[in-house]
Motif scaffolding. Structure first.
Motif, PDB file in Angstrom:
ATOM      1  N   VAL A  98     -50.944  67.581-128.251  1.00 45.69           N
ATOM      2  CA  VAL A  98     -50.493  66.538-127.323  1.00 45.69           C
ATOM      3  C   VAL A  98     -51.266  65.245-127.554  1.00 45.69           C
ATOM      4  O   VAL A  98     -52.502  65.233-127.473  1.00 45.69           O
ATOM      5  N   LEU A  99     -50.526  64.169-127.842  1.00 51.44           N
ATOM      6  CA  LEU A  99     -51.104  62.836-127.844  1.00 51.44           C
ATOM      7  C   LEU A  99     -50.980  62.304-126.424  1.00 51.44           C
ATOM      8  O   LEU A  99     -49.886  62.213-125.870  1.00 51.44           O
ATOM      9  N   VAL A 100     -52.103  61.963-125.822  1.00 50.62           N
ATOM     10  CA  VAL A 100     -52.145  61.627-124.394  1.00 50.62           C
ATOM     11  C   VAL A 100     -51.468  60.301-124.093  1.00 50.62           C
ATOM     12  O   VAL A 100     -50.781  60.161-123.071  1.00 50.62           O
ATOM     13  N   ASN A 101     -51.629  59.321-124.963  1.00 47.51           N
ATOM     14  CA  ASN A 101     -51.290  57.937-124.623  1.00 47.51           C
ATOM     15  C   ASN A 101     -50.357  57.314-125.653  1.00 47.51           C
ATOM     16  O   ASN A 101     -50.780  56.574-126.520  1.00 47.51           O
ATOM     17  N   ALA A 102     -49.073  57.608-125.556  1.00 43.91           N
ATOM     18  CA  ALA A 102     -48.116  57.129-126.555  1.00 43.91           C
ATOM     19  C   ALA A 102     -47.056  56.230-125.929  1.00 43.91           C
ATOM     20  O   ALA A 102     -46.454  56.588-124.916  1.00 43.91           O
ATOM     21  N   TRP A 103     -46.835  55.079-126.555  1.00 45.49           N
ATOM     22  CA  TRP A 103     -45.654  54.273-126.245  1.00 45.49           C
ATOM     23  C   TRP A 103     -44.510  54.769-127.117  1.00 45.49           C
ATOM     24  O   TRP A 103     -44.724  55.262-128.233  1.00 45.49           O
ATOM     25  N   PHE A 104     -43.288  54.611-126.638  1.00 45.14           N
ATOM     26  CA  PHE A 104     -42.137  55.131-127.379  1.00 45.14           C
ATOM     27  C   PHE A 104     -41.803  54.251-128.576  1.00 45.14           C
ATOM     28  O   PHE A 104     -41.720  53.033-128.466  1.00 45.14           O
ATOM     29  N   THR A 105     -41.629  54.893-129.727  1.00 46.05           N
ATOM     30  CA  THR A 105     -40.990  54.267-130.887  1.00 46.05           C
ATOM     31  C   THR A 105     -40.123  55.336-131.544  1.00 46.05           C
ATOM     32  O   THR A 105     -40.413  56.534-131.456  1.00 46.05           O
ATOM     33  N   ASN A 106     -39.076  54.906-132.224  1.00 51.82           N
ATOM     34  CA  ASN A 106     -38.187  55.859-132.888  1.00 51.82           C
ATOM     35  C   ASN A 106     -38.925  56.634-133.973  1.00 51.82           C
ATOM     36  O   ASN A 106     -38.670  57.833-134.172  1.00 51.82           O
ATOM     37  N   ASP A 107     -39.829  55.972-134.687  1.00 44.04           N
ATOM     38  CA  ASP A 107     -40.566  56.641-135.759  1.00 44.04           C
ATOM     39  C   ASP A 107     -41.366  57.825-135.232  1.00 44.04           C
ATOM     40  O   ASP A 107     -41.481  58.860-135.904  1.00 44.04           O
ATOM     41  N   ARG A 108     -41.898  57.689-134.029  1.00 43.38           N
ATOM     42  CA  ARG A 108     -42.751  58.750-133.490  1.00 43.38           C
ATOM     43  C   ARG A 108     -41.957  59.978-133.049  1.00 43.38           C
ATOM     44  O   ARG A 108     -42.534  61.051-132.879  1.00 43.38           O
TER      45      ARG A 108
END
Length: 245
Positions: free
Chosen positions: A82-92
């Motif tokens: 789990v990555l705690v702090n992610a903003w949404f991007t399509n690549d991710r």
């Protein structure tokens, strides 16, 4: 016979404890105070919210703090769950499954106080060098604008010092993060810069659960359910207040 029963019970407990330990989710984030930082109470606001929601969903967890690029790579490779702090991007979405929003970040530009820079649209900023943190996503419009003069740096502290020294004209960061770091800068740096009034974006913050974890869908569903319950029962608001928000 009682001794045999006790021995069998101990073996069962040992196996259960080993299984539980193996099922601990491996959480990761970079140092991004006040949201994620191992030196802050319970790892910072975002870490506290995430670990609390996951615990309520039945998941124990361990937390590791590493540089951002390593955290993102580790989630993609399955070394972290789990990555705690992610903003949404399509690549991710190729690396993990996003949860629903659990926090909101307001990204704003900073400039030198004596710089006559105005911002209503990105086209106005094409002539200015802008310090950005390497590997971060700010907004799709900003990230995809090839005409912007982006200068990658290691962290926000380096970026804002470059602005204060007039080595670049702008930088940008979540407002709460920027204020946290500015409070720890010298007065020379702190008093030299200011926010532009108009924010670049408001970005929802999510956890990103590695697609390498076969339970990623269940983890996200459990997390989203418990965030909603925490908001309903008041525990979410209590955590926000505990962290000064």
């Amino acid at each position: 016979m009682p001794r045999l029963h006790r021995a069998c019970a101990l073996i069962v407990l040992l196996l259960l404890s080993q299984g539980a330990a193996a099922e601990k989710l491996r959480l990761v984030a970079d140092a991004w105070p006040p949201f994620t930082d191992a030196t802050l109470i319970n790892g910072g606001l975002a870490t506290d919210i995430v670990t609390t929601a996951l615990a309520r969903a039945g998941y124990a967890s361990d937390f590791e703090q590493v540089p951002w690029a390593r955290a993102l790579l580790g989630v993609g490779e399955g070394r972290y769950d789990v990555l705690v702090n992610a903003w949404f991007t399509n690549d991710r979405t190729k690396l993990g499954q996003f949860s629903g929003e659990y926090l909101l970040n307001r990204v704003r530009f900073l400039k030198r106080k004596d710089a006559p820079i105005e911002y209503n649209n990105l086209q106005q900023l094409h002539t200015y060098p802008i310090a950005i943190v390497r590997g971060y996503a700010y907004s799709p419009e900003f990230d995809d604008d090839a005409s912007l003069q982006k200068v990658p740096v290691h962290n926000f502290s380096m970026a804002v010092r470059m602005v204060a020294a007039d080595r670049v004209k702008l930088t940008l960061e979540d407002e709460y993060v920027a204020r946290y770091y500015l409070a720890r800068e010298s007065s020379k740096v702190r008093n030299a810069v200011e926010f532009l009034p108009k924010p670049l974006s408001e970005n929802s913050l999510h956890i990103l659960v590695s697609l390498k974890n076969p339970q990623h869908e269940q983890i996200v569903a459990g997390f989203d359910r418990e965030i909603a319950e925490m908001k309903a029962d008041g525990s979410y608001e209590r955590l926000m207040k505990q962290h000064g928000m």
